[in-house]
Motif scaffolding. Structure first.
Motif, PDB file in Angstrom:
ATOM      1  N   MET A   1       0.850  -1.168   0.000  1.00  0.00           N
ATOM      2  CA  MET A   1       0.000   0.000   0.000  1.00  0.00           C
ATOM      3  C   MET A   1       0.898   1.234   0.000  1.00  0.00           C
ATOM      4  N   SER A   2       0.588   2.173  -0.857  1.00  0.00           N
ATOM      5  CA  SER A   2       1.400   3.377  -0.955  1.00  0.00           C
ATOM      6  C   SER A   2       1.109   4.310   0.213  1.00  0.00           C
ATOM      7  N   GLU A   3       2.047   5.214   0.434  1.00  0.00           N
ATOM      8  CA  GLU A   3       1.876   6.173   1.534  1.00  0.00           C
ATOM      9  C   GLU A   3       0.722   7.129   1.256  1.00  0.00           C
ATOM     10  N   ALA A   4       0.489   7.447  -0.009  1.00  0.00           N
ATOM     11  CA  ALA A   4      -0.602   8.358  -0.360  1.00  0.00           C
ATOM     12  C   ALA A   4      -1.952   7.747   0.001  1.00  0.00           C
ATOM     13  N   GLN A   6      -2.508   5.567   2.386  1.00  0.00           N
ATOM     14  CA  GLN A   6      -2.640   5.549   3.847  1.00  0.00           C
ATOM     15  C   GLN A   6      -3.020   6.921   4.379  1.00  0.00           C
ATOM     16  N   GLU A   7      -2.502   7.972   3.781  1.00  0.00           N
ATOM     17  CA  GLU A   7      -2.785   9.321   4.268  1.00  0.00           C
ATOM     18  C   GLU A   7      -4.223   9.732   3.998  1.00  0.00           C
ATOM     19  N   LYS A   8      -4.871   9.166   2.999  1.00  0.00           N
ATOM     20  CA  LYS A   8      -6.243   9.540   2.675  1.00  0.00           C
ATOM     21  C   LYS A   8      -7.242   9.044   3.709  1.00  0.00           C
ATOM     22  N   GLN A   9      -6.950   7.948   4.378  1.00  0.00           N
ATOM     23  CA  GLN A   9      -7.885   7.391   5.353  1.00  0.00           C
ATOM     24  C   GLN A   9      -7.713   8.092   6.698  1.00  0.00           C
ATOM     25  N   PRO A  10      -8.800   8.638   7.232  1.00  0.00           N
ATOM     26  CA  PRO A  10      -8.694   9.306   8.539  1.00  0.00           C
ATOM     27  C   PRO A  10      -8.454   8.294   9.658  1.00  0.00           C
ATOM     28  N   VAL A  11      -7.721   8.724  10.654  1.00  0.00           N
ATOM     29  CA  VAL A  11      -7.440   7.849  11.790  1.00  0.00           C
ATOM     30  C   VAL A  11      -8.627   7.818  12.745  1.00  0.00           C
ATOM     31  N   VAL A  12      -9.219   8.972  12.984  1.00  0.00           N
ATOM     32  CA  VAL A  12     -10.380   9.061  13.867  1.00  0.00           C
ATOM     33  C   VAL A  12     -11.634   9.090  13.005  1.00  0.00           C
ATOM     34  N   THR A  13     -12.390   8.018  13.100  1.00  0.00           N
ATOM     35  CA  THR A  13     -13.633   7.912  12.337  1.00  0.00           C
ATOM     36  C   THR A  13     -14.795   7.834  13.325  1.00  0.00           C
ATOM     37  N   PRO A  14     -16.017   8.080  12.869  1.00  0.00           N
ATOM     38  CA  PRO A  14     -17.163   7.952  13.773  1.00  0.00           C
ATOM     39  C   PRO A  14     -17.283   6.552  14.383  1.00  0.00           C
ATOM     40  N   ALA A  77     -13.977  -3.245   5.781  1.00  0.00           N
ATOM     41  CA  ALA A  77     -14.294  -2.161   4.844  1.00  0.00           C
ATOM     42  C   ALA A  77     -13.025  -1.476   4.367  1.00  0.00           C
ATOM     43  N   ARG A  78     -12.089  -1.239   5.259  1.00  0.00           N
ATOM     44  CA  ARG A  78     -10.825  -0.611   4.867  1.00  0.00           C
ATOM     45  C   ARG A  78     -10.043  -1.515   3.925  1.00  0.00           C
ATOM     46  N   ALA A  79     -10.051  -2.818   4.203  1.00  0.00           N
ATOM     47  CA  ALA A  79      -9.323  -3.758   3.352  1.00  0.00           C
ATOM     48  C   ALA A  79      -9.937  -3.813   1.954  1.00  0.00           C
ATOM     49  N   SER A  80     -11.259  -3.776   1.886  1.00  0.00           N
ATOM     50  CA  SER A  80     -11.906  -3.817   0.571  1.00  0.00           C
ATOM     51  C   SER A  80     -11.659  -2.529  -0.210  1.00  0.00           C
ATOM     52  N   ARG A  81     -11.572  -1.400   0.488  1.00  0.00           N
ATOM     53  CA  ARG A  81     -11.252  -0.135  -0.189  1.00  0.00           C
ATOM     54  C   ARG A  81      -9.831  -0.138  -0.734  1.00  0.00           C
ATOM     55  N   ASP A  82      -8.936  -0.796   0.009  1.00  0.00           N
ATOM     56  CA  ASP A  82      -7.528  -0.829  -0.395  1.00  0.00           C
ATOM     57  C   ASP A  82      -7.247  -1.939  -1.406  1.00  0.00           C
ATOM     58  N   GLY A  83      -8.281  -2.600  -1.856  1.00  0.00           N
ATOM     59  CA  GLY A  83      -8.088  -3.649  -2.836  1.00  0.00           C
ATOM     60  C   GLY A  83      -7.726  -4.987  -2.219  1.00  0.00           C
ATOM     61  N   GLY A  84      -8.073  -5.174  -0.955  1.00  0.00           N
ATOM     62  CA  GLY A  84      -7.791  -6.451  -0.292  1.00  0.00           C
ATOM     63  C   GLY A  84      -6.365  -6.608   0.177  1.00  0.00           C
TER      64      GLY A  84
END
Length: 87
Positions: A1-4, A6-14, A77-84
């Motif tokens: 996974m590229s650094e870009a 990782q930076e797009k996903q917020p750390v604090v989510t609802p 959900a995060r894994a599916s967004r990142d392409g598994g």
């Protein structure tokens, strides 16, 4: 996974805020002793002080299970967004 990516996903989510609340609530309830340090109302002869704490044993279990399920749902959900990439 590229650094870009990782930076797009917020750390604090609802969802993570709800998870934190589920895990912190039992501690706050048990540390606020003045809220339950009394005898009345008694439940089948058991003073409030005791049955309130036993109720929190059950509530803590339920809240921990909810937090666990939410965490796994978010990770999937995060894994599916990142392409598994994560599993």
């Amino acid at each position: 996974m590229s650094e870009a990516a990782q930076e797009k996903q917020p750390v604090v989510t609802p969802v993570r805020v709800v998870i934190a609340l589920c895990l912190i609530a039992p501690f706050v309830a048990m540390l606020w002793v003045s809220s339950y340090a009394r005898r009345d109302p008694a439940l089948i002869g058991i003073p409030f002080f005791y049955w309130y704490q036993m109720l929190w044993v059950v509530l803590s279990t339920v809240l921990t299970m909810v937090a666990y399920q939410l965490w796994h749902r978010e990770q999937r959900a995060r894994a599916s967004r990142d392409g598994g990439a994560e599993r």
